[in-house]
Design an enzyme around this catalytic site. Structure first.
Site, PDB file in Angstrom:
ATOM      1  N   SER A  71      53.989 -19.819 -35.080  1.00 29.28           N
ATOM      2  CA  SER A  71      54.406 -21.213 -34.898  1.00 29.28           C
ATOM      3  C   SER A  71      55.167 -21.717 -36.112  1.00 29.28           C
ATOM      4  O   SER A  71      54.907 -21.306 -37.240  1.00 29.28           O
ATOM      5  CB  SER A  71      53.153 -22.083 -34.686  1.00 29.28           C
ATOM      6  OG  SER A  71      53.477 -23.451 -34.775  1.00 29.28           O
ATOM      7  N   LYS A  81      47.514 -19.373 -37.949  1.00 29.84           N
ATOM      8  CA  LYS A  81      48.807 -18.729 -37.642  1.00 29.84           C
ATOM      9  C   LYS A  81      49.323 -17.983 -38.884  1.00 29.84           C
ATOM     10  O   LYS A  81      49.788 -16.855 -38.813  1.00 29.84           O
ATOM     11  CB  LYS A  81      49.841 -19.763 -37.192  1.00 29.84           C
ATOM     12  CG  LYS A  81      49.558 -20.377 -35.836  1.00 29.84           C
ATOM     13  CD  LYS A  81      49.534 -19.340 -34.721  1.00 29.84           C
ATOM     14  CE  LYS A  81      49.269 -19.950 -33.364  1.00 29.84           C
ATOM     15  NZ  LYS A  81      49.129 -18.929 -32.303  1.00 29.84           N
ATOM     16  N   TYR A 141      44.503 -24.933 -37.454  1.00 29.53           N
ATOM     17  CA  TYR A 141      45.337 -24.240 -36.449  1.00 29.53           C
ATOM     18  C   TYR A 141      46.514 -23.545 -37.162  1.00 29.53           C
ATOM     19  O   TYR A 141      46.725 -22.347 -37.000  1.00 29.53           O
ATOM     20  CB  TYR A 141      45.846 -25.236 -35.409  1.00 29.53           C
ATOM     21  CG  TYR A 141      47.042 -24.737 -34.634  1.00 29.53           C
ATOM     22  CD1 TYR A 141      48.323 -25.179 -34.941  1.00 29.53           C
ATOM     23  CD2 TYR A 141      46.894 -23.793 -33.630  1.00 29.53           C
ATOM     24  CE1 TYR A 141      49.419 -24.712 -34.265  1.00 29.53           C
ATOM     25  CE2 TYR A 141      47.998 -23.309 -32.943  1.00 29.53           C
ATOM     26  CZ  TYR A 141      49.265 -23.782 -33.265  1.00 29.53           C
ATOM     27  OH  TYR A 141      50.365 -23.307 -32.592  1.00 29.53           O
TER      28      TYR A 141
HETATM   29  C1  WQD Z   1      55.934 -34.037 -31.577  1.00 32.38           C
HETATM   30  C2  WQD Z   1      56.358 -35.406 -32.068  1.00 32.38           C
HETATM   31  C3  WQD Z   1      54.556 -36.777 -32.868  1.00 32.38           C
HETATM   32  C4  WQD Z   1      52.520 -37.344 -29.079  1.00 32.38           C
HETATM   33  C5  WQD Z   1      52.503 -29.227 -32.422  1.00 32.38           C
HETATM   34  C6  WQD Z   1      51.980 -28.030 -33.153  1.00 32.38           C
HETATM   35  C7  WQD Z   1      52.960 -26.898 -32.999  1.00 32.38           C
HETATM   36  C8  WQD Z   1      53.206 -26.623 -31.546  1.00 32.38           C
HETATM   37  C9  WQD Z   1      53.708 -27.871 -30.859  1.00 32.38           C
HETATM   38  C10 WQD Z   1      51.882 -24.859 -30.565  1.00 32.38           C
HETATM   39  C11 WQD Z   1      55.643 -35.828 -33.346  1.00 32.38           C
HETATM   40  C12 WQD Z   1      55.216 -37.383 -31.650  1.00 32.38           C
HETATM   41  C13 WQD Z   1      53.419 -36.919 -30.050  1.00 32.38           C
HETATM   42  C14 WQD Z   1      52.464 -38.730 -28.730  1.00 32.38           C
HETATM   43  C15 WQD Z   1      54.210 -39.177 -30.308  1.00 32.38           C
HETATM   44  N1  WQD Z   1      52.014 -26.154 -30.929  1.00 32.38           N
HETATM   45  N2  WQD Z   1      54.245 -37.821 -30.635  1.00 32.38           N
HETATM   46  N3  WQD Z   1      53.326 -39.584 -29.362  1.00 32.38           N
HETATM   47  O1  WQD Z   1      52.921 -31.965 -33.698  1.00 32.38           O
HETATM   48  O2  WQD Z   1      55.412 -31.323 -33.620  1.00 32.38           O
HETATM   49  O3  WQD Z   1      53.699 -29.643 -33.037  1.00 32.38           O
HETATM   50  O4  WQD Z   1      52.724 -28.878 -31.071  1.00 32.38           O
HETATM   51  O5  WQD Z   1      52.677 -23.981 -30.619  1.00 32.38           O
HETATM   52  O6  WQD Z   1      52.424 -25.755 -33.614  1.00 32.38           O
HETATM   53  O7  WQD Z   1      51.894 -28.346 -34.521  1.00 32.38           O
HETATM   54  O8  WQD Z   1      54.124 -31.525 -31.491  1.00 32.38           O
HETATM   55  O9  WQD Z   1      54.292 -32.756 -29.369  1.00 32.38           O
HETATM   56  O10 WQD Z   1      52.280 -33.177 -30.874  1.00 32.38           O
HETATM   57  O11 WQD Z   1      54.507 -34.040 -31.552  1.00 32.38           O
HETATM   58  O12 WQD Z   1      54.977 -39.964 -30.876  1.00 32.38           O
HETATM   59  O13 WQD Z   1      51.674 -39.181 -27.870  1.00 32.38           O
HETATM   60  O14 WQD Z   1      56.011 -36.358 -31.088  1.00 32.38           O
HETATM   61  O15 WQD Z   1      54.253 -37.781 -33.825  1.00 32.38           O
HETATM   62  O16 WQD Z   1      56.540 -36.543 -34.148  1.00 32.38           O
HETATM   63  P1  WQD Z   1      54.048 -31.215 -33.061  1.00 32.38           P
HETATM   64  P2  WQD Z   1      53.729 -32.887 -30.746  1.00 32.38           P
END
Ligand code: WQD
Length: 358
Positions: A130, A159, A155
Site C-alpha cells: 500500500s 505493510k 495497518y
Molecule cells: C481518502 C480521503 C479522507 C472518508 C486508506 C488506506 C490505504 C488504502 C485506502 C487499503 C481522505 C477523505 C474519507 C470520509 C472524507 N487502503 N474522507 N470523508 O485514508 O487515503 O487510504 O484507504 O489499501 O492504505 O490508508 O483512504 O478513502 O479513507 O480517505 O473526507 O467519510 O477521503 O480524509 O482525505 P485513505 P480514505
C-alpha cells in the site's frame, strides 16, 4: 486443468480487490484457487466472479491463513505456481485501536504463506502492499525509491514489515535450486513482487462485484455511494483547510479493474521469468492527484445526482497529499491505468444500486 496452465492461489480472494483480480486472472487464462476465511466479507463477490467468468469450477477453500497446517495443506493439495496474498485486515482506524489484532493477523498469515511456499519447491509471491508505506511526504509524486516514513498506524506498519519479510525470504531462499513448484517437499526459491496500491475505488462494469464494507465505511467512495443511496445521512468531508488548491486532501484514486490488471501483469512477469531482480516493488496508481471535493463533484455530475455533504474537522492520521509516479510499472509491467475517473465513479454508483436491489 491441462499441464501447461499455470495456477494462482489468491488468499483473501473473496474480498473486494481479490475478487476483481480473480476475474482478470481467469480471463487471462490462469487457473485460480481462492482461499478466504470470510472474516471480512461474505460470498457475494465470489458468486459474482462465477457469473462474470461463467466458471462454476473455481476451487474455494475456506481457510484462515493464520492456521499454518491449513496453509500447508493448500500447497500439498494444489500445484501452485504463484500466490497473490490479500488476506489481511485493512481498516486504518481500527488498526490504531487494536494493534495486536493487526500484527497477529497480517504478519502470521503472510509468514505461513511464505513458509509453505518455500517448503513446496518455492513459489512466486505477489504481495498486496500500500502507498501507506510512504506516509506524509512533500516530494511528490512518490517513486518506488521514495523513502518509507514511520507508519501512522498498525495497518501501515504491517505493510512495511511484510515487504521486509518478503525481501528477507527472497534473499534467504535464493540459495535453493530452482525446483519445480508445488507438491514437492523440496525447499525452493521464493521470488517476490510488492504492489503498492494507492486508493482503489470503483467496481467491475458488470456491477456483479464491488466493495462491500462491513458497518460504517472508513473509505471515501463507499461512504459517498451509501450517502447517495440513502444508507448514510450526510458525507463529512474531513478538512477543507489543507494547503491544497481547494483545501481538501489529494489522493491517487486507482480503478479496481485497472489495479486487478496490474496483478495479472505482475504474475506474468514472474512466471515468464522476466523479473530483473528476485524482489521488485511497483507503484500502482494513476499518477493523477484528485481532491476529495473534486471527486465528490465529479460523482454528482457523472451520476446526475446531488450529494448531501458538509465540511468537517480533519481526520486524525490523514496525510495532505499523495500520488504516484507510475513510470516503473508502465515500463516494466507494460501496464497503465486506463479507466477514466468518470467511468470509475459511474461503476461505483451502479454497484451500490445493484446491492440495494435497484
Ligand atoms: C481518502 C480521503 C479522507 C472518508 C486508506 C488506506 C490505504 C488504502 C485506502 C487499503 C481522505 C477523505 C474519507 C470520509 C472524507 N487502503 N474522507 N470523508 O485514508 O487515503 O487510504 O484507504 O489499501 O492504505 O490508508 O483512504 O478513502 O479513507 O480517505 O473526507 O467519510 O477521503 O480524509 O482525505 P485513505 P480514505
Amino acid at each position: 486443468m491441462s499441464q501447461n496452465v499455470k495456477r494462482v492461489l489468491v488468499s483473501g480472494g473473496a474480498g473486494y480487490i481479490g475478487s476483481h483480480v480473480t476475474v482478470e486472472l481467469i480471463e487471462a487464462g490462469y487457473d485460480v484457487v481462492v482461499a478466504d476465511n470470510l472474516s471480512n466479507c461474505d460470498m457475494t463477490c465470489f458468486e459474482g466472479v462465477k457469473k462474470i467468468t461463467g466458471r462454476n469450477d473455481i476451487p474455494f477453500e475456506m481457510i484462515d491463513c493464520c492456521n499454518a497446517p491449513h496453509v500447508e495443506g493448500l500447497f500439498s493439495k494444489y500445484k501452485i505456481d504463484a500466490v497473490i496474498h490479500f488476506a489481511a485486515f485493512k481498516a486504518v482506524g481500527e488498526s490504531v485501536a487494536e494493534p495486536i489484532k493487526y500484527y497477529k493477523n497480517n504478519l502470521i498469515s503472510f509468514l505461513n504463506i511464505l513458509d509453505a511456499a518455500k517448503n513446496h519447491g518455492g513459489c512466486n509471491v505477489l504481495f498486496s502492499s500500500s502507498a501507506t508505506v510512504y506516509g506524509e511526504t512533500d516530494k511528490l509524486p512518490v517513486t518506488e525509491e521514495s523513502p518509507r516514513q514511520p507508519a501512522m498506524c498498525s495497518y501501515g506498519a504491517t505493510k512495511q514489515i511484510c515487504e521486509d519479510i518478503l525481501a528477507d525470504v527472497v534473499r534467504a531462499t535464493s540459495a535453493y535450486g530452482d525446483t519445480v513448484n508445488a507438491g514437492t517437499s523440496a525447499l525452493g526459491p521464493v521470488k517476490g513482487i510488492a504492489l503498492r496500491y494507492f486508493n482503489p475505488i470503483g467496481a467491475h462494469p458488470s456491477a456483479l462485484i464491488g466493495e462491500l464494507p462491513r458497518g460504517v465505511p472508513n473509505n471515501l467512495v463507499p461512504y459517498i455511494t451509501q450517502t447517495a443511496i440513502g444508507k448514510r445521512e450526510c458525507l463529512s468531508i474531513f478538512g477543507n483547510d489543507y494547503p491544497t488548491p481547494d483545501g481538501t486532501c489529494l489522493r491517487d484514486y486507482i480503478d479496481v479493474v485497472d489495479l486487478a490488471k496490474a496483478h495479472v501483469a505482475a504474475v506474468a512477469r514472474m512466471l515468464d521469468g522476466k523479473m530483473k531482480k528476485n524482489y521488485e516493488i511497483f507503484n500502482v496508481g494513476t499518477g493523477r492527484p484528485v481532491s476529495v471535493l473534486e471527486l465528490v463533484t465529479k460523482f454528482e455530475k457523472v451520476n446526475n445526482l446531488k450529494l448531501n455533504y458538509k465540511f468537517a474537522p480533519r481526520r486524525e492520521g490523514d496525510i495532505t497529499a499523495i500520488w504516484a509516479d507510475t513510470s516503473l510499472a508502465n515500463k516494466e509491467l507494460g501496464w497503465k491505468a486506463e479507466r477514466s475517473l468518470e467511468d470509475t465513479l459511474k461503476s461505483a454508483w451502479q454497484w451500490e444500486c445493484h446491492i440495494a436491489g435497484k
